[in-house]
Motif scaffolding. Structure first.
Motif, PDB file in Angstrom:
ATOM      1  N   TRP A 175      -4.631   3.574  -0.817  1.00  0.00           N
ATOM      2  CA  TRP A 175      -3.535   4.678  -0.946  1.00  0.00           C
ATOM      3  C   TRP A 175      -3.063   5.792  -0.367  1.00  0.00           C
ATOM      4  O   TRP A 175      -1.812   5.859  -0.165  1.00  0.00           O
ATOM      5  N   SER A 176      -3.827   6.559   0.445  1.00  0.00           N
ATOM      6  CA  SER A 176      -3.569   7.275   1.535  1.00  0.00           C
ATOM      7  C   SER A 176      -2.921   6.779   2.436  1.00  0.00           C
ATOM      8  O   SER A 176      -1.567   7.289   2.766  1.00  0.00           O
ATOM      9  N   THR A 177      -3.078   5.649   3.180  1.00  0.00           N
ATOM     10  CA  THR A 177      -2.200   5.080   4.090  1.00  0.00           C
ATOM     11  C   THR A 177      -0.857   4.422   3.567  1.00  0.00           C
ATOM     12  O   THR A 177       0.087   4.648   4.282  1.00  0.00           O
ATOM     13  N   ILE A 178      -0.957   3.827   2.420  1.00  0.00           N
ATOM     14  CA  ILE A 178       0.155   3.224   1.635  1.00  0.00           C
ATOM     15  C   ILE A 178       1.422   4.488   1.567  1.00  0.00           C
ATOM     16  O   ILE A 178       2.270   4.359   1.776  1.00  0.00           O
ATOM     17  N   THR A 179       0.776   5.777   0.825  1.00  0.00           N
ATOM     18  CA  THR A 179       1.485   6.789   0.633  1.00  0.00           C
ATOM     19  C   THR A 179       2.205   7.422   1.813  1.00  0.00           C
ATOM     20  O   THR A 179       3.321   8.034   2.022  1.00  0.00           O
ATOM     21  N   LEU A 180       1.265   7.556   2.839  1.00  0.00           N
ATOM     22  CA  LEU A 180       1.732   7.937   4.150  1.00  0.00           C
ATOM     23  C   LEU A 180       2.770   7.172   4.721  1.00  0.00           C
ATOM     24  O   LEU A 180       4.069   7.645   5.099  1.00  0.00           O
ATOM     25  N   LEU A 181       2.855   5.723   4.774  1.00  0.00           N
ATOM     26  CA  LEU A 181       3.793   5.031   5.462  1.00  0.00           C
ATOM     27  C   LEU A 181       4.994   5.352   4.199  1.00  0.00           C
ATOM     28  O   LEU A 181       6.210   5.477   4.848  1.00  0.00           O
ATOM     29  N   PHE A 182       5.076   5.194   3.014  1.00  0.00           N
ATOM     30  CA  PHE A 182       6.149   5.397   2.195  1.00  0.00           C
ATOM     31  C   PHE A 182       6.743   6.737   2.597  1.00  0.00           C
ATOM     32  O   PHE A 182       8.007   6.692   2.681  1.00  0.00           O
ATOM     33  N   SER A 183       6.105   7.875   2.636  1.00  0.00           N
ATOM     34  CA  SER A 183       6.656   8.936   2.785  1.00  0.00           C
ATOM     35  C   SER A 183       7.437   9.183   4.247  1.00  0.00           C
ATOM     36  O   SER A 183       8.591   9.503   4.237  1.00  0.00           O
ATOM     37  N   VAL A 229      -5.625  23.557   9.431  1.00  0.00           N
ATOM     38  CA  VAL A 229      -5.321  24.317   8.095  1.00  0.00           C
ATOM     39  C   VAL A 229      -5.805  23.430   6.939  1.00  0.00           C
ATOM     40  O   VAL A 229      -5.731  23.793   5.958  1.00  0.00           O
ATOM     41  N   HIS A 230      -6.646  22.351   7.332  1.00  0.00           N
ATOM     42  CA  HIS A 230      -7.398  21.505   6.468  1.00  0.00           C
ATOM     43  C   HIS A 230      -6.336  21.041   5.256  1.00  0.00           C
ATOM     44  O   HIS A 230      -6.667  20.858   3.934  1.00  0.00           O
ATOM     45  N   VAL A 231      -5.335  20.309   5.543  1.00  0.00           N
ATOM     46  CA  VAL A 231      -4.457  19.608   4.790  1.00  0.00           C
ATOM     47  C   VAL A 231      -4.247  18.248   5.310  1.00  0.00           C
ATOM     48  O   VAL A 231      -3.957  18.253   6.594  1.00  0.00           O
ATOM     49  N   ASP A 232      -4.508  17.260   4.592  1.00  0.00           N
ATOM     50  CA  ASP A 232      -4.696  15.866   5.334  1.00  0.00           C
ATOM     51  C   ASP A 232      -3.207  15.567   5.525  1.00  0.00           C
ATOM     52  O   ASP A 232      -2.214  15.830   5.087  1.00  0.00           O
ATOM     53  N   LEU A 233      -3.034  14.543   6.357  1.00  0.00           N
ATOM     54  CA  LEU A 233      -1.792  13.760   6.789  1.00  0.00           C
ATOM     55  C   LEU A 233      -1.069  13.355   5.703  1.00  0.00           C
ATOM     56  O   LEU A 233       0.287  13.597   5.666  1.00  0.00           O
ATOM     57  N   THR A 234      -1.538  12.710   4.944  1.00  0.00           N
ATOM     58  CA  THR A 234      -0.713  12.322   3.654  1.00  0.00           C
ATOM     59  C   THR A 234      -0.064  13.197   2.781  1.00  0.00           C
ATOM     60  O   THR A 234       1.050  13.278   2.428  1.00  0.00           O
ATOM     61  N   VAL A 284       8.324  -4.612   1.849  1.00  0.00           N
ATOM     62  CA  VAL A 284       7.533  -5.752   2.159  1.00  0.00           C
ATOM     63  C   VAL A 284       6.302  -5.393   2.898  1.00  0.00           C
ATOM     64  O   VAL A 284       5.434  -5.736   2.774  1.00  0.00           O
ATOM     65  N   THR A 285       6.458  -4.304   3.994  1.00  0.00           N
ATOM     66  CA  THR A 285       5.546  -4.027   4.833  1.00  0.00           C
ATOM     67  C   THR A 285       4.446  -3.152   3.839  1.00  0.00           C
ATOM     68  O   THR A 285       3.296  -3.351   4.058  1.00  0.00           O
ATOM     69  N   LEU A 286       4.817  -2.441   2.810  1.00  0.00           N
ATOM     70  CA  LEU A 286       4.008  -1.840   2.018  1.00  0.00           C
ATOM     71  C   LEU A 286       3.104  -2.748   1.066  1.00  0.00           C
ATOM     72  O   LEU A 286       1.907  -2.671   1.037  1.00  0.00           O
ATOM     73  N   PHE A 287       3.679  -3.793   0.661  1.00  0.00           N
ATOM     74  CA  PHE A 287       3.144  -4.763  -0.215  1.00  0.00           C
ATOM     75  C   PHE A 287       1.804  -5.660   0.668  1.00  0.00           C
ATOM     76  O   PHE A 287       0.950  -6.132   0.090  1.00  0.00           O
ATOM     77  N   PHE A 288       2.539  -5.828   1.663  1.00  0.00           N
ATOM     78  CA  PHE A 288       1.616  -6.458   2.893  1.00  0.00           C
ATOM     79  C   PHE A 288       0.351  -5.823   2.826  1.00  0.00           C
ATOM     80  O   PHE A 288      -0.786  -6.322   3.130  1.00  0.00           O
ATOM     81  N   PHE A 289       0.474  -4.496   3.241  1.00  0.00           N
ATOM     82  CA  PHE A 289      -0.867  -3.617   3.452  1.00  0.00           C
ATOM     83  C   PHE A 289      -1.690  -3.728   2.360  1.00  0.00           C
ATOM     84  O   PHE A 289      -2.816  -3.789   2.189  1.00  0.00           O
ATOM     85  N   MET A 290      -0.907  -3.727   0.957  1.00  0.00           N
ATOM     86  CA  MET A 290      -1.878  -3.794  -0.445  1.00  0.00           C
ATOM     87  C   MET A 290      -2.674  -4.897  -0.348  1.00  0.00           C
ATOM     88  O   MET A 290      -3.931  -5.113  -0.760  1.00  0.00           O
ATOM     89  N   GLY A 291      -2.033  -6.230  -0.111  1.00  0.00           N
ATOM     90  CA  GLY A 291      -2.435  -7.605  -0.080  1.00  0.00           C
ATOM     91  C   GLY A 291      -3.414  -7.642   0.822  1.00  0.00           C
ATOM     92  O   GLY A 291      -4.596  -8.228   0.558  1.00  0.00           O
ATOM     93  N   LEU A 292      -3.311  -7.016   2.116  1.00  0.00           N
ATOM     94  CA  LEU A 292      -4.236  -6.997   3.215  1.00  0.00           C
ATOM     95  C   LEU A 292      -5.544  -6.285   2.906  1.00  0.00           C
ATOM     96  O   LEU A 292      -6.629  -6.723   3.050  1.00  0.00           O
ATOM     97  N   PHE A 293      -5.530  -5.119   2.268  1.00  0.00           N
ATOM     98  CA  PHE A 293      -6.712  -4.219   1.772  1.00  0.00           C
ATOM     99  C   PHE A 293      -7.112  -5.201   0.644  1.00  0.00           C
ATOM    100  O   PHE A 293      -8.567  -4.886   0.719  1.00  0.00           O
ATOM    101  N   MET A 294      -6.721  -5.855  -0.107  1.00  0.00           N
ATOM    102  CA  MET A 294      -7.353  -6.493  -1.094  1.00  0.00           C
ATOM    103  C   MET A 294      -8.067  -7.697  -0.494  1.00  0.00           C
ATOM    104  O   MET A 294      -9.326  -8.139  -0.612  1.00  0.00           O
ATOM    105  N   LEU A 295      -7.498  -8.483   0.351  1.00  0.00           N
ATOM    106  CA  LEU A 295      -8.410  -9.420   1.105  1.00  0.00           C
ATOM    107  C   LEU A 295      -9.540  -9.055   1.811  1.00  0.00           C
ATOM    108  O   LEU A 295     -10.743  -9.517   1.658  1.00  0.00           O
ATOM    109  N   VAL A 296      -9.383  -7.922   2.633  1.00  0.00           N
ATOM    110  CA  VAL A 296     -10.592  -7.301   3.211  1.00  0.00           C
ATOM    111  C   VAL A 296     -11.463  -6.804   2.371  1.00  0.00           C
ATOM    112  O   VAL A 296     -12.698  -6.895   2.626  1.00  0.00           O
TER     113      VAL A 296
END
Length: 434
Positions: free
Chosen positions: A53-61, A245-250, A280-292
């Motif tokens: 979800w960190s990757t998904i949220t980063l992309l969405f933002s 500053v110890h704040v993550d990218l997301t 479409v890109t975000l949902f593709f990532f979700m599906g890919l994460f689930m497959l792997v």
């Protein structure tokens, strides 16, 4: 039985993704749902363990930031200014594209860089009536190569940097920067040679019209322009300083997106902004994460990692080179993030075998995982994002077409890295053992 089923679902899904006959996001999600129906994992495990979800949220933002900024005309302004500087010449434009993408990917991260740069590139090629594919290919290849050089440039490097206490930002730059520079220079030179006949200067009317344009006329000089530039700059600065500053990218990206939405609420309709997100890109990532995740759940990825150790019998030089090549080739097939996650504890176990210097293994893993992402369109996050942006602009990138260009670059990169790792790390190690 579960292992066979998980592998079968993954292979069938991958074949359909390659064929491009069905929407890739739909295929990936369908494969993930089959994993759920077969009992390989539960919804709770999929949502809490496998979908990043960190990757998904980063992309969405970043998509939100880019969507709002795009309305100000800033991208058109930069595109026209850049094209005028190279006088509309296609080859110099290709070189500038590669250099800017590589630098941006090293200083930010490759996903953010392509999100910012691809809209500019699509505008530029349209105005000059140039083929889009050579430039998009250059962006993908240079983003993954440039991102390899630093700790924050690519997700695998971030994971390795967090796993090894003595690795700093400068450690990655010093150890990976030299070989990345060699590979980047050779790749960019190869792209110029490859497309020198395809990229012919456009008709005089296109270039003349371009040179007569006033770039500043495309800027909508409203408060939203200054708000967008300010928040985007602050977000990029946050990316650069996140390790200090110890704040993550997301978190940085989410704060930037929400702040800009609040500031521009009167000028930019929030619902319209959300409609322009590449779902479409975000949902593709979700599906890919689930497959792997299915492969990870049944132990396929972990067994692959442990099999490498068994084959090399704990010999450091052999292990380092095998990690380099296996991670490089495997990262072209699936996203490199889960593979690196599985390899980190395995490499740490080598200390129990008497290995005191594990650094060559870590650098081999970083080089293989990051550079191997150039193999296919789903090999790295940046590839998927570029493909999604290109598709929405009606310039789809074929899976097999990209693979024909990407795989030779990966093989060349791994060959160069083999020589580099051998002489920089392994030869001194073997000489010290004599």
């Amino acid at each position: 039985m579960e292992t066979t089923l998980a592998v079968a679902v993954f292979i069938v899904s991958y074949v359909f993704i390659m064929s491009e006959k069905i929407n890739r996001a739909l295929v990936a999600l369908a494969g993930g749902v089959l994993m759920l129906l077969s009992g390989i994992y539960s919804w709770e495990e999929a949502f809490t363990s496998f979908i990043d979800w960190s990757t998904i949220t980063l992309l969405f933002s970043m998509m939100v930031l880019v969507s709002i900024t795009k309305k100000t005309g800033l991208f058109e302004y930069i595109a026209i200014l850049l094209a005028q500087r190279v006088k509309g010449a296609p080859i110099p434009l290709l070189i500038v594209t590669g250099v800017l993408t590589a630098i941006g990917s090293a200083l930010l991260d490759n996903v953010t860089t392509v999100l910012l740069f691809v809209p500019i590139l699509l505008t530029l090629t349209s105005k000059l009536n140039l083929p889009v594919f050579p430039y998009l290919l250059t962006v993908i290849l240079c983003a993954n190569i440039g991102g390899t050089a630093t700790l924050i440039g690519d997700p695998p490097n971030i994971m390795i940097g967090q796993a090894v206490d003595h690795f700093t930002f400068m450690s990655f730059l010093v150890h990976l920067g030299p070989v990345v520079l060699i590979i980047f220079t050779a790749t960019l030179f190869g792209l110029v040679l490859l497309f020198r006949k395809t990229l012919v200067k456009g008709e005089g009317d296109h270039v003349r019209t371009l040179m007569e344009l006033d770039p500043s006329s495309y800027l909508k000089k409203t408060p939203m322009l200054y708000q967008s530039v300010t928040v985007l700059s602050m977000t990029i600065l946050g990316f650069l300083l996140h390790a200090f500053v110890h704040v993550d990218l997301t978190t940085v990206a989410v704060c930037g997106a929400i702040l800009l939405l609040l500031l521009t609420e009167k000028e930019s309709n929030t619902e319209k902004v959300f409609e322009e997100v590449e779902w479409v890109t975000l949902f593709f990532f979700m599906g890919l994460f689930m497959l792997v995740g299915g492969l990870e759940q049944v132990g396929v990825i972990d067994e692959l990692a442990r099999g490498m150790i068994w084959l090399t019998e704990g010999d450091l030089p052999s292990t380092a080179l095998m990690i380099l090549w296996i991670s490089g080739l495997f990262s072209g097939i699936v996203d490199n993030i889960p593979f690196v996650a599985a390899m980190i504890p395995v490499i740490k176990e080598f200390q129990s075998y008497g290995m005191t210097n594990l650094d060559p293994l870590w650098w081999s893993l970083a080089l293989g995982a990051c550079l191997g992402g150039n193999g296919t369109l789903i090999g790295a996050s940046a590839n998927v994002v570029v493909a999604g942006l290109a598709s929405s602009a009606r310039h789809p990138i074929g899976f097999l077409k990209f693979m024909l260009y990407g795989m030779p670059v990966v093989l060349f990169s791994l060959a160069v890295c083999t020589i580099y790792v051998w002489f920089r790390y392994l030869v001194p190690f073997m000489q010290a053992g004599m």
